[in-house]
Design an enzyme around this catalytic site. Structure first.
Site, PDB file in Angstrom:
ATOM      1  N   CYS A 187      -4.405  -1.670  -1.870  1.00 20.24           N
ATOM      2  CA  CYS A 187      -4.556  -0.230  -2.034  1.00 20.24           C
ATOM      3  C   CYS A 187      -5.505  -0.023  -3.211  1.00 20.24           C
ATOM      4  O   CYS A 187      -5.209  -0.492  -4.319  1.00 20.24           O
ATOM      5  CB  CYS A 187      -3.181   0.372  -2.345  1.00 20.24           C
ATOM      6  SG  CYS A 187      -3.209   2.129  -2.731  1.00 20.24           S
ATOM      7  N   ASN A 188      -6.648   0.600  -2.955  1.00 17.71           N
ATOM      8  CA  ASN A 188      -7.592   0.820  -4.051  1.00 17.71           C
ATOM      9  C   ASN A 188      -6.989   1.715  -5.125  1.00 17.71           C
ATOM     10  O   ASN A 188      -7.232   1.537  -6.315  1.00 17.71           O
ATOM     11  CB  ASN A 188      -8.879   1.480  -3.532  1.00 17.71           C
ATOM     12  CG  ASN A 188      -9.704   0.536  -2.720  1.00 17.71           C
ATOM     13  OD1 ASN A 188      -9.408   0.295  -1.555  1.00 17.71           O
ATOM     14  ND2 ASN A 188     -10.731  -0.022  -3.315  1.00 17.71           N
ATOM     15  N   THR A 189      -6.197   2.703  -4.676  1.00 16.02           N
ATOM     16  CA  THR A 189      -5.637   3.674  -5.613  1.00 16.02           C
ATOM     17  C   THR A 189      -4.638   2.984  -6.548  1.00 16.02           C
ATOM     18  O   THR A 189      -4.685   3.166  -7.769  1.00 16.02           O
ATOM     19  CB  THR A 189      -4.943   4.810  -4.833  1.00 16.02           C
ATOM     20  OG1 THR A 189      -5.873   5.326  -3.887  1.00 16.02           O
ATOM     21  CG2 THR A 189      -4.467   5.898  -5.746  1.00 16.02           C
ATOM     22  N   GLU A 203      -2.498   7.932   8.864  1.00 16.85           N
ATOM     23  CA  GLU A 203      -1.038   7.725   8.888  1.00 16.85           C
ATOM     24  C   GLU A 203      -0.444   8.230  10.210  1.00 16.85           C
ATOM     25  O   GLU A 203       0.574   7.724  10.669  1.00 16.85           O
ATOM     26  CB  GLU A 203      -0.378   8.438   7.709  1.00 16.85           C
ATOM     27  CG  GLU A 203      -0.601   7.767   6.352  1.00 16.85           C
ATOM     28  CD  GLU A 203       0.176   6.471   6.182  1.00 16.85           C
ATOM     29  OE1 GLU A 203       1.347   6.419   6.578  1.00 16.85           O
ATOM     30  OE2 GLU A 203      -0.406   5.496   5.664  1.00 16.85           O
ATOM     31  N   CYS A 234     -11.107   2.792   0.176  1.00 20.08           N
ATOM     32  CA  CYS A 234      -9.691   3.066   0.441  1.00 20.08           C
ATOM     33  C   CYS A 234      -9.322   2.212   1.647  1.00 20.08           C
ATOM     34  O   CYS A 234     -10.062   2.190   2.638  1.00 20.08           O
ATOM     35  CB  CYS A 234      -9.502   4.552   0.756  1.00 20.08           C
ATOM     36  SG  CYS A 234      -7.868   4.939   1.434  1.00 20.08           S
ATOM     37  N   ASP A 265       0.873  -1.183   0.000  1.00 24.24           N
ATOM     38  CA  ASP A 265       0.000   0.000   0.000  1.00 24.24           C
ATOM     39  C   ASP A 265       0.909   1.231   0.000  1.00 24.24           C
ATOM     40  O   ASP A 265       2.124   1.120   0.215  1.00 24.24           O
ATOM     41  CB  ASP A 265      -0.878  -0.018   1.269  1.00 24.24           C
ATOM     42  CG  ASP A 265      -1.802   1.183   1.363  1.00 24.24           C
ATOM     43  OD1 ASP A 265      -2.458   1.521   0.368  1.00 24.24           O
ATOM     44  OD2 ASP A 265      -1.878   1.808   2.440  1.00 24.24           O
ATOM     45  N   SER A 266       0.300   2.391  -0.175  1.00 25.29           N
ATOM     46  CA  SER A 266       1.057   3.645  -0.074  1.00 25.29           C
ATOM     47  C   SER A 266       1.529   3.888   1.356  1.00 25.29           C
ATOM     48  O   SER A 266       2.459   4.665   1.575  1.00 25.29           O
ATOM     49  CB  SER A 266       0.165   4.815  -0.494  1.00 25.29           C
ATOM     50  OG  SER A 266      -0.976   4.861   0.340  1.00 25.29           O
ATOM     51  N   HIS A 296      -7.229   2.503   3.918  1.00 22.86           N
ATOM     52  CA  HIS A 296      -6.974   3.189   5.192  1.00 22.86           C
ATOM     53  C   HIS A 296      -8.258   3.302   6.029  1.00 22.86           C
ATOM     54  O   HIS A 296      -8.200   3.331   7.260  1.00 22.86           O
ATOM     55  CB  HIS A 296      -6.459   4.613   4.950  1.00 22.86           C
ATOM     56  CG  HIS A 296      -4.997   4.704   4.621  1.00 22.86           C
ATOM     57  ND1 HIS A 296      -4.488   4.352   3.394  1.00 22.86           N
ATOM     58  CD2 HIS A 296      -3.937   5.128   5.368  1.00 22.86           C
ATOM     59  CE1 HIS A 296      -3.168   4.556   3.394  1.00 22.86           C
ATOM     60  NE2 HIS A 296      -2.817   5.026   4.575  1.00 22.86           N
ATOM     61  N   GLY A 353      -3.248   9.003  -3.627  1.00 17.60           N
ATOM     62  CA  GLY A 353      -4.545   9.437  -4.183  1.00 17.60           C
ATOM     63  C   GLY A 353      -4.492  10.617  -5.130  1.00 17.60           C
ATOM     64  O   GLY A 353      -5.122  10.590  -6.185  1.00 17.60           O
TER      65      GLY A 353
HETATM   66  N1  DGL Z   1      -4.814   3.066   1.004  1.00 17.53           N
HETATM   67  C1  DGL Z   1      -5.023   3.677  -0.228  1.00 17.53           C
HETATM   68  C2  DGL Z   1      -6.202   3.229  -0.998  1.00 17.53           C
HETATM   69  O1  DGL Z   1      -6.717   2.174  -0.736  1.00 17.53           O
HETATM   70  C3  DGL Z   1      -4.300   4.858  -0.683  1.00 17.53           C
HETATM   71  C4  DGL Z   1      -4.451   6.120   0.010  1.00 17.53           C
HETATM   72  C5  DGL Z   1      -3.517   7.153  -0.588  1.00 17.53           C
HETATM   73  O2  DGL Z   1      -2.325   6.910  -0.572  1.00 17.53           O
HETATM   74  O3  DGL Z   1      -4.012   8.163  -1.084  1.00 17.53           O
HETATM   75  O4  DGL Z   1      -6.652   3.887  -1.891  1.00 17.53           O
END
Ligand code: DGL
Length: 273
Positions: free
Chosen positions: A75-77, A154, A186, A12-13, A188, A45
């Site tokens: 990570c969805n992004t 975070e 997301c 993930d990010s 997070h 994102g």
């Molecule tokens: N956890 C992330 C997601 O699922 C990324 C959030 C991010 O880095 O903007 O999209």
């Protein structure tokens, strides 16, 4: 050599993918795992798709160097920006990605109104357009990008007033529209489910896709004969491109465990230790 004991790679990010790692660990406690949080680049994102693809490719190479038998893009992004690209670059590797859970939401909503929380890149990607087209017919979707929420998580600010304000800005207008379901698009965001539930009340369902992603990972491992059946204690290794002490200090809060976090660095598009 490929062995069932090889780890599952999860990335993930930042710390968001730990919500997915937690679900994988609950479902498959014997699996070894390697987690990468690219905290040197969080958030993903607001970044351009091409940049997210390059980061995802570098992390995937690193995870393959750690002999990972399956890569979970937690990570969805990164899934929106890079999953198709990664499958093209690494045709022999099994990937599991995330997509906003519009399908289950459309199945359970009674009011026909659903809120979706995700990052700008996720909403812009073809993957979101495709789930909306395939499963969103007859459902009204209300989208919000929750600016600043990833940063709060975070920092470990799961229940602070600033975090509440970000969530209220997103959710109160949706409640006025009579939503009865919220999709967490997301990874997070599952860490703030208690706060989300306080804001939306008990009549609104909150969908965390992590358990279904863990089930998909298990199906893939089973199908390939790669499930770890051993009863040995599993090992999870954590890596970050950001501050390792800060990620280490969040593990008890986010995962209920203590572990060391190792540092990785980026050099010309490659991740090294
Ligand atoms: N956890 C992330 C997601 O699922 C990324 C959030 C991010 O880095 O903007 O999209």
């Amino acid at each position: 050599m490929k062995s069932t004991k090889n780890p599952i790679g999860v990335f993930d990010s930042g710390v968001g993918g730990l919500s997915v790692l937690r679900a994988i660990r609950a479902l498959m406690p014997s699996e070894n795992m390697v987690y990468v949080g690219d905290q040197g680049h969080v958030p993903y994102g607001p970044r351009p798709m091409g940049e997210i693809q390059k980061f995802s490719e570098g992390i995937t190479r690193f995870l393959l160097e750690q002999n990972c038998k399956l890569i979970v893009v937690a990570c969805n992004t990164a899934s929106a920006a890079a999953l198709t690209y990664l499958r093209g670059q690494f045709p022999d590797v099994s990937f599991v990605g995330m997509e906003p859970a519009v399908k289950p939401a459309a199945e359970i909503t009674k009011t026909g109104k659903v809120g979706v929380l995700a990052t700008p890149a996720t909403f812009q990607g073809a993957l979101y357009a495709s789930v909306v087209e395939r499963f969103g017919a007859g459902v009204e979707l209300f989208q919000h990008t929750c600016p600043g929420l990833v940063g709060q998580i975070e920092k470990g600010e799961l229940v602070t007033n600033d975090t509440r304000i970000i969530l209220e800005d997103a959710l109160l207008p949706m409640l006025e529209k009579n939503i009865d379901t919220v999709v967490l698009g997301c990874t997070h965001y599952p860490f703030v489910i208690p706060l989300i539930e306080q804001i939306v009340g008990g009549h609104v369902r909150v969908i965390d896709p992590a358990p279904s992603v863990a089930r998909q990972a298990k199906r893939l491992l089973e199908a390939g004969g790669n499930l770890n059946q051993s009863s040995e204690m599993s090992e999870i290794r954590f890596f970050t491109s950001g501050d390792s002490d800060s990620m280490k200090s969040l593990l008890p809060l986010l995962l209920g465990m203590n572990a060391d976090v190792e540092s990785i660095t980026w050099e010309e598009g490659r991740v090294t230790r």
